[in-house]
Enzyme design. Structure first.
Site, mmCIF file in Angstrom:
data_model
loop_
_atom_site.group_PDB
_atom_site.id
_atom_site.type_symbol
_atom_site.label_atom_id
_atom_site.label_comp_id
_atom_site.label_asym_id
_atom_site.label_seq_id
_atom_site.Cartn_x
_atom_site.Cartn_y
_atom_site.Cartn_z
ATOM 1 N NE ARG A 1 1.344 -2.087 -7.735
ATOM 2 C CZ ARG A 1 1.545 -2.985 -8.668
ATOM 3 N NH1 ARG A 1 2.617 -3.782 -8.631
ATOM 4 N NH2 ARG A 1 0.704 -3.163 -9.666
ATOM 5 C CB ALA B 1 -5.564 -8.079 -6.858
ATOM 6 N NE ARG C 1 -4.953 0.178 -3.068
ATOM 7 C CZ ARG C 1 -4.324 0.016 -4.241
ATOM 8 N NH1 ARG C 1 -3.246 -0.756 -4.326
ATOM 9 N NH2 ARG C 1 -4.773 0.619 -5.325
ATOM 10 C CG ASP D 1 -7.109 -4.717 -8.990
ATOM 11 O OD1 ASP D 1 -6.812 -4.377 -10.150
ATOM 12 O OD2 ASP D 1 -6.320 -4.692 -8.033
ATOM 13 C CG ASN E 1 -6.656 -4.405 -14.372
ATOM 14 O OD1 ASN E 1 -6.127 -4.852 -13.352
ATOM 15 N ND2 ASN E 1 -5.934 -4.030 -15.409
#
Ligand code: MRU
Length: 368
Positions: A53, A55, A88, A246, A256
């Site tokens: 996980r 970004a 995602r 992100d 974020n």
């Protein structure tokens, strides 16, 4: 960075086992385990269930996922990218990485595509490491200035207190991290830093991952509940905040982990600088208004209703923390408007969170 004194990256190609090796982040901080990915399905699962996980790491994992899929020789490049892109929605590095791999593979003969995809993924992993290291250097200069200013005002000051949210450390990237890279570099330079680590419910990336990283590097830190930051700022106990991102828009709005916005509001109200550290790959130059335009991931309600930890026998266990009778909602991210951001720390230097400043950056990197 180091785990029990030994250097690690979060992802890499294991030539002996012919697999992509990742750290299974769902087992941290209690168990340090690596996992072998050998198929597209496994790469997608690793991103969706957050074994990897953050970004930048999501983007690099997707690039390795393309390699694994091409190696299976069962999928078209278009179908592979569509499948990975759906894992995602919020971190734009995923789309950035897939577009880059697809465009580099376009002119490669089919028989050579798997090998070429592996080389691209490895190059992207190296570039991410270099970018994060450079973010660390630029951010470290800001921390050094902040420490000198604090010492000039108060010669008895013991340390620079920095608040961070979620995990934007090396575990969220290939190495170094974004928000934590300046902290690692400052610590190595002898600047005394102490980190307030937001626990970051519901998945506790702060308490589980950031605290573990800092502990491995011997950096002073304290875990706090997510709602404590404002109180600490009112009492002068936070000198500055640094978080990751992100997705950052062309106007400088920053998306974020959920809760970042509230920290930025509290920082603004208390004149505490609020920095965002990010590689250029996290900027989405196609978007302007972050609140309206950035897709916010909604994850399973069980991440709110349940928690993971060690039981009395030392086994990793999941427990339900509320009854099943209440509705739950689980937004993964929020948007901090540019006006609340003191500066963006990138591998290309420090930029203002504004359209004009990011236009200068776009020009510098040749983005049309
Ligand atoms: O849901 P996650 O754990 O992938 O969210 C991670 C974050 O929000 C990080 O702060 C962000 O990706 C920046 S990481 C360098």
């Amino acid at each position: 960075m180091r785990v029990d004194g030994k250097s690690h990256r979060t992802i890499g190609f294991d030539a002996a086992q012919q697999c992509v090796r990742i750290i299974d982040q769902t087992r941290l901080p209690h168990h340090f385990e690596t996992l072998a990915l050998t198929t597209l399905d496994q790469a997608c699962h690793a991103i969706t269930c957050m074994q990897v996980r953050g970004a930048p790491l999501i983007g690099v994992t997707a690039a390795y996922g393309v390699y694994l899929a091409l190696r299976e020789d069962r999928h078209s490049l278009e179908a592979i990218c569509a499948r990975l892109l759906a894992t995602r929605p919020t971190a734009v590095n995923l789309r950035w990485a897939l577009e880059r791999v697809a465009s580099e593979l376009e002119c490669t003969p089919r028989s050579e595509r798997a090998g070429a995809a592996l080389a691209i993924a490895q190059r992207m992993a190296d570039e991410d490491t270099e970018a994060c290291s450079a973010i660390g250097d630029h951010g470290c200069a800001l921390l050094e200035q902040a420490w000198q200013a604090k010492r000039a005002q108060n010669p008895d000051a013991q340390c620079l207190n920095i608040l961070t949210h979620c995990n934007a450390g090396w575990l969220a990237t290939v190495d170094w991290g974004t928000a934590l890279a300046p902290i690692y570099k400052a610590h190595a330079k002898g600047i005394p830093v102490h980190i307030w680590v937001d626990e970051t419910r519901p998945r506790n990336q702060g308490a589980f991952l950031t605290a573990w990283e800092l502990q491995q590097e011997g950096i002073a830190h304290t875990v706090i509940v997510d709602n404590a930051g404002g109180h600490l700022m009112q009492h002068g106990d936070v000198d500055l905040c640094i978080v990751g991102s992100d997705r950052t828009t062309a106007n400088g709005d920053v998306c974020n982990k959920i809760g970042t916005y509230l920290k930025a509001l509290a920082a603004f109200d208390n004149d505490v600088p609020f920095y965002v550290a990010l590689p250029v790959s996290t900027i989405d130059f196609t978007l302007a208004d972050g609140v309206r335009e950035i897709p916010i991931e909604q994850r399973h309600g069980e991440e709110v209703s349940h928690m993971q930890g060690l039981n009395a026998q030392g086994e990793l266990t999941r427990v339900q923390v509320m009854t099943s009778h209440s509705a739950v909602n689980n937004f993964g991210f929020d948007v901090t408007p540019a006006r609340l951001v003191s500066a963006l720390i990138t591998e290309r230097g420090v930029y203002q969170a504004s359209r004009e400043s990011l236009q200068e950056l776009a020009t510098a990197i040749g983005h049309s």
